[in-house]
Design a protein around this motif. Sequence first.
Motif, short mmCIF file in Angstrom:
data_model
loop_
_atom_site.label_atom_id
_atom_site.label_comp_id
_atom_site.label_asym_id
_atom_site.label_seq_id
_atom_site.Cartn_x
_atom_site.Cartn_y
_atom_site.Cartn_z
N LEU A 217 25.82 -47.02 95.85
CA LEU A 217 24.67 -47.70 96.45
C LEU A 217 24.21 -48.87 95.59
CD1 LEU A 217 22.62 -44.64 97.74
CD2 LEU A 217 23.59 -46.47 99.15
N SER A 218 24.27 -48.69 94.27
CA SER A 218 23.90 -49.77 93.37
C SER A 218 24.84 -50.96 93.53
CB SER A 218 23.92 -49.27 91.92
OG SER A 218 23.62 -50.31 91.02
N LEU A 219 26.13 -50.69 93.67
CA LEU A 219 27.10 -51.77 93.88
C LEU A 219 26.83 -52.51 95.19
CD1 LEU A 219 30.34 -49.94 92.72
CD2 LEU A 219 29.22 -51.84 91.55
N LEU A 220 26.54 -51.77 96.25
CA LEU A 220 26.25 -52.41 97.54
C LEU A 220 25.01 -53.29 97.45
CD1 LEU A 220 26.97 -49.50 100.04
CD2 LEU A 220 28.29 -51.61 99.79
N ARG A 221 23.98 -52.82 96.74
CA ARG A 221 22.77 -53.63 96.58
C ARG A 221 23.06 -54.92 95.82
NH1 ARG A 221 20.20 -48.48 96.10
NH2 ARG A 221 20.65 -48.44 93.88
N ARG A 222 23.86 -54.82 94.79
CA ARG A 222 24.18 -56.01 94.00
C ARG A 222 25.01 -57.02 94.79
NH1 ARG A 222 22.51 -52.40 90.60
NH2 ARG A 222 21.93 -52.92 88.46
N MET A 223 25.93 -56.54 95.59
CA MET A 223 26.72 -57.45 96.41
C MET A 223 25.84 -58.12 97.47
SD MET A 223 29.55 -57.35 94.94
CE MET A 223 28.56 -56.97 93.49
N ALA A 224 24.97 -57.33 98.08
CA ALA A 224 24.06 -57.90 99.08
C ALA A 224 23.14 -58.93 98.44
CB ALA A 224 23.25 -56.78 99.73
N LEU A 225 22.63 -58.63 97.25
CA LEU A 225 21.75 -59.57 96.56
C LEU A 225 22.48 -60.87 96.26
CD1 LEU A 225 19.05 -60.21 95.21
CD2 LEU A 225 19.92 -59.13 93.12
N GLN A 226 23.75 -60.78 95.83
CA GLN A 226 24.50 -62.00 95.54
C GLN A 226 24.69 -62.84 96.79
OE1 GLN A 226 25.62 -63.36 92.43
NE2 GLN A 226 25.59 -64.97 93.99
N MET A 227 24.98 -62.19 97.91
CA MET A 227 25.12 -62.92 99.17
C MET A 227 23.83 -63.63 99.54
SD MET A 227 27.26 -60.25 101.54
CE MET A 227 29.04 -60.14 101.46
N LEU A 228 22.72 -62.93 99.39
CA LEU A 228 21.42 -63.51 99.75
C LEU A 228 21.06 -64.67 98.83
CD1 LEU A 228 19.65 -60.09 100.33
CD2 LEU A 228 20.01 -61.84 102.10
N LYS A 229 21.31 -64.52 97.53
CA LYS A 229 20.98 -65.58 96.60
C LYS A 229 21.90 -66.79 96.75
CE LYS A 229 18.54 -63.32 92.81
NZ LYS A 229 17.46 -64.33 92.80
N SER A 230 23.14 -66.54 97.17
CA SER A 230 24.09 -67.65 97.32
C SER A 230 23.79 -68.51 98.53
CB SER A 230 25.52 -67.10 97.41
OG SER A 230 25.89 -66.43 96.23
N ASP A 231 23.04 -67.97 99.49
CA ASP A 231 22.75 -68.73 100.70
C ASP A 231 21.65 -69.75 100.44
OD1 ASP A 231 22.71 -69.25 103.63
OD2 ASP A 231 20.68 -68.48 103.42
N SER A 232 21.95 -71.00 100.69
CA SER A 232 20.98 -72.08 100.48
C SER A 232 20.56 -72.75 101.78
CB SER A 232 21.57 -73.13 99.53
OG SER A 232 22.79 -73.66 100.05
N SER A 233 20.88 -72.12 102.90
CA SER A 233 20.56 -72.74 104.19
C SER A 233 19.07 -72.67 104.52
CB SER A 233 21.36 -72.07 105.32
OG SER A 233 20.99 -70.70 105.45
N VAL A 234 18.36 -71.72 103.89
CA VAL A 234 16.92 -71.61 104.09
C VAL A 234 16.24 -71.48 102.74
CG1 VAL A 234 17.00 -70.62 106.40
CG2 VAL A 234 17.19 -69.12 104.44
N LYS A 235 15.08 -72.06 102.60
CA LYS A 235 14.35 -72.03 101.33
C LYS A 235 13.26 -70.96 101.38
CE LYS A 235 15.24 -76.87 100.17
NZ LYS A 235 16.21 -76.51 99.12
N ILE A 236 13.70 -69.71 101.37
CA ILE A 236 12.78 -68.59 101.37
C ILE A 236 13.30 -67.56 100.36
CG2 ILE A 236 11.95 -68.85 103.73
CD1 ILE A 236 14.03 -66.88 104.67
#
Length: 371
Positions: free
Chosen positions: A328-347
């Motif tokens: 579960l920790s690995l899944l959270r870290r991968m999801a966080l990286q995907m979210l942080k890598s997205d620059s299409s929205v400034k939120i």
Amino acid sequence: MSLLAHLQSIPDPRIDRTRCHDLQAILAIALCATLAGADNCLEMAEFGEQHQQWLARFVSLPCGIPSHDTFARVLRLLDAQQLESACQQWLRQVAGQVQGTVAIDGKSVRGSRKGDAPRALHMVSAWAADMGLLLGQCKVDGKSNEITAIPELLRLLHLKGCIVTIDAIGCQKIIAEQLHTHGADYVLSLKANQRHMHAVVQKHFGTPDGDVPGKDNTYAECFTGHGRQEHRSYKVSPIPQALARAAAHWPGLASVVQVVRQRQQADKPASNEVSYYLSSLPAHTPAHVVARSIRAHWSVENQLHWSLDVAMREDASQSYKDQGPHNLSLLRRMALQMLKSDSSVKIGVQAKRKRAGWNLAYLEQLLGISD
């Protein structure tokens, strides 16, 4: 290649006659749900039920959506090393050539400890501060500490040309040797766990002869905000003569650094903190370069660990058994990286998770998939 594609290489730990749902489908739903705001297996199953038709476009669902018990059971059984390897391959692909400062630091997953258990799951992560990228992570063995986990993590990374910063527990000769051998520079926090070296460096900077002349080897900066003022001064010095014999056993060691932090906060007495570092950077390296790397180390706390706790609710995740907490920790870290890598929205990350749950087109964008 998307992370979902990398997940297809993971072997299924279940025997054939007990399989009703494909492993890759379970992992894909778990990742999608985590991106979209799910914090536990019950919410993963609920996400799947609400979006079964959409999920069927990308994964095989011959038996429908797995129950929350199935998610929990599979994540407990799945070899976390296999999932970690798949995640590492994807992270290496995303990061490409790593540059700048890489901060190594550990974090405990508080929700993974229950009752009389000796300790919670502890993960050591490598964070590319200048790039805002998670480069990899490694679980600390339950009977060991970060000293053994850091070399294992470093073996997974390609850090040639980078400046690696580690706190005092990583101030070890074997770690310095590993970094030096692989062409990386280091800035290691020096504290009383290296008693002799700490005392010598402290004395060196505490005498007039320890002051470093020349503007290139001193640097000062001031910060104001959050109701406080902070002044930081940096000094970079060659290895003191009294440390020459001990320094010979530290591969690449070329300089010592002093940082003085003076803080004044409203209605509180002023505080003064002095820190020391061992570095492979030459003593003539401009002090502002060293200062930037030392400051950048804290981004692993501010941008990675804080986001895991607040945006991903990691410490609130109650998972205790077998491989479950690690996976579960690995899944959270991968999801966080995907979210942080997205620059299409400034939120922020929390808002992005909500958007992913509300807008499946945005979720597809995060996953890097298309029809």
